[in-house]
Design a protein around this motif. Structure first.
Motif, PDB file in Angstrom:
ATOM      1  N   GLU A  81      -4.223  -2.579  -6.209  1.00  0.00           N
ATOM      2  CA  GLU A  81      -4.108  -2.818  -5.009  1.00  0.00           C
ATOM      3  C   GLU A  81      -3.194  -3.853  -4.505  1.00  0.00           C
ATOM      4  OE1 GLU A  81      -7.829  -5.299  -4.497  1.00  0.00           O
ATOM      5  OE2 GLU A  81      -9.381  -3.703  -4.439  1.00  0.00           O
ATOM      6  N   PRO A  82      -2.223  -3.672  -3.171  1.00  0.00           N
ATOM      7  CA  PRO A  82      -1.767  -4.667  -3.219  1.00  0.00           C
ATOM      8  C   PRO A  82      -1.553  -6.003  -2.895  1.00  0.00           C
ATOM      9  CG  PRO A  82      -2.641  -3.161  -0.587  1.00  0.00           C
ATOM     10  CD  PRO A  82      -3.462  -3.515  -1.900  1.00  0.00           C
ATOM     11  N   GLN A 140       0.675  -1.307   0.518  1.00  0.00           N
ATOM     12  CA  GLN A 140       0.247   0.145  -0.128  1.00  0.00           C
ATOM     13  C   GLN A 140       1.045   0.914   0.058  1.00  0.00           C
ATOM     14  OE1 GLN A 140      -3.566  -0.352  -0.187  1.00  0.00           O
ATOM     15  NE2 GLN A 140      -3.014   2.023  -0.563  1.00  0.00           N
TER      16      GLN A 140
END
Length: 400
Positions: free
Chosen positions: A262-263, A163
């Motif tokens: 997204e991570p 993130q």
């Protein structure tokens, strides 16, 4: 060679209908629809009796995608239909892996001569990625990896995103110092497919920059970055050389990005796009704030500033082109008037000169080196020395 001229829309189907998408479809939805259909109808997967029909369908798909994937072509089609396009706008991408040696050589010669030829990633490569049928090397931020990839071959790399990387911004770049062309691809896992298959979401074709360097990049920064097509070729500006300036920024548009990162793991690939030989390249992932170069963040700020200036210059060029063409039309009109007046003055002065010469009865000396006719009529013998009497106005005065 690209053809110009309007397109007959009677012979072509609506590209939205061909790809099965709505008119409001996003670039990503258009690309996904094309990839799925192209895999189904690619000539490599359709042999025998169905080969001809599949090849025609594949060509139709490629033409439709060529229109809808280009912002300018799509805008013109949405506004005027096929009447807003030219024949050169319907050029399709070719798959180098499907060409024979002779065809590849011919295409390469045309490319060298400046005829733009677009290439596409071989469907087999996309199918292998989708099925997970590949070997991938891990790529880490701050690490540069170098290798060589075969023509139409593909090297895969996995990159772990956190993130903090998404929040801070990052760049993935590839370059070839040998000047060989390649494509940089990015895949993400599809949430709605069994096993989380990989789907192509971004593709960047390498572009030639200084010193014969080929470079391609994916930029996930907090400032907008834009894609600009290579400058027009000499063939493209042959009819109107001013297009070297006026069309230079016309292709400028925001780079495509996934709707949301997204991570997790993403898949990268370097695809060999050279006509014949292997491509030597270096791939790396960079976080500007953590780059060893102290000027990295300064480059980001400089990029943000210059992209903004280019956008305003693009709009300025649109306005200036109109004024330029108006001024050019006035100049052409003035130049034609100038030529007409010059010819008229020359003609009148010539007539005036002839009148004065005739009035004074001046002999015509003819061309340089030639004996005047009047001179040839003069007495040449010793007994012919009498002077000729003047003629014309002076002659009448003499006779008086």
């Amino acid at each position: 060679m690209a053809q110009t001229g309007p397109v007959d829309d009677v012979m072509l189907r609506d590209p939205y209908e061909v790809l099965g998408v709505d008119k409001g479809a996003t670039p990503q939805e258009i690309k996904s629809a094309y990839r799925k259909l192209a895999l189904a109808y690619h000539p490599d997967k359709n042999q025998g009796a169905q080969a001809e029909a599949a090849a025609e369908k594949f060509r139709e798909l490629s033409t439709a995608y060529g229109i809808l994937s280009d912002e300018d072509k799509r805008r013109r089609y949405d506004k005027e239909g096929f009447g807003g396009l030219e024949k050169k706008d319907l050029e399709v991408e070719i798959d180098l892996s499907s060409l024979g040696i002779f065809t590849t050589a011919v295409a390469a010669v045309f490319s060298k001569l400046g005829v733009p030829i677009k290439t596409t990633v071989a469907p087999m490569v996309l199918e292998a990625a989708s099925a997970g049928n590949f070997n991938a090397r891990p790529l880490r931020f701050g690490q540069a990896l170098s290798d060589r990839v075969d023509k139409s071959g593909c090297h895969y790399y996995t990159l772990e995103l956190q993130q903090t990387h998404i929040d801070g911004g990052f760049v993935i770049g590839t370059h070839s110092a040998a000047g060989s062309k390649f494509k940089l691809l990015m895949f993400v896992r599809t949430a709605d497919s069994p096993g989380g298959q990989w789907e192509l979401v971004l593709q960047e074709d390498s572009m030639k920059v200084k010193k014969n360097m080929q470079i391609a990049g994916l930029y996930f920064l907090h400032c907008n970055t834009y894609h600009i097509a290579p400058k027009p070729t000499q063939l493209e500006i042959a009819e109107y050389p001013e297009n070297a300036l006026f069309r230079r920024l016309e292709s400028m548009q925001p780079r495509e990005k996934p709707l949301q990162l997204e991570p997790g793991q993403i898949l990268l690939a370097v695809y060999g796009d050279n006509w014949f030989k292997r491509v030597s390249y270096t791939v790396e992932a960079v976080i500007p704030d953590e780059s060893p170069s102290s000027s990295s963040q300064a480059h980001v700020e400089q990029l943000q500033k210059v992209e903004s200036e280019l956008l305003s210059t693009k709009e300025e060029l649109r306005v200036f082109e109109k004024h330029y063409k108006e001024a050019q039309a006035r100049y052409v009109e003035a130049a034609e008037k100038f030529g007409s007046m010059r010819d008229k003055v020359d003609s009148l002065l010539g007539t005036r000169e002839d009148a004065y010469l005739g009035l004074l009865d001046v002999p015509d000396i003819g061309k340089p080196g030639e004996s005047p006719a009047a001179v040839s009529e003069q007495p040449t013998g010793p007994d012919e020395q009498a002077p000729a009497k003047p003629r014309g106005v002076l002659g009448s005065l003499w006779r008086r």
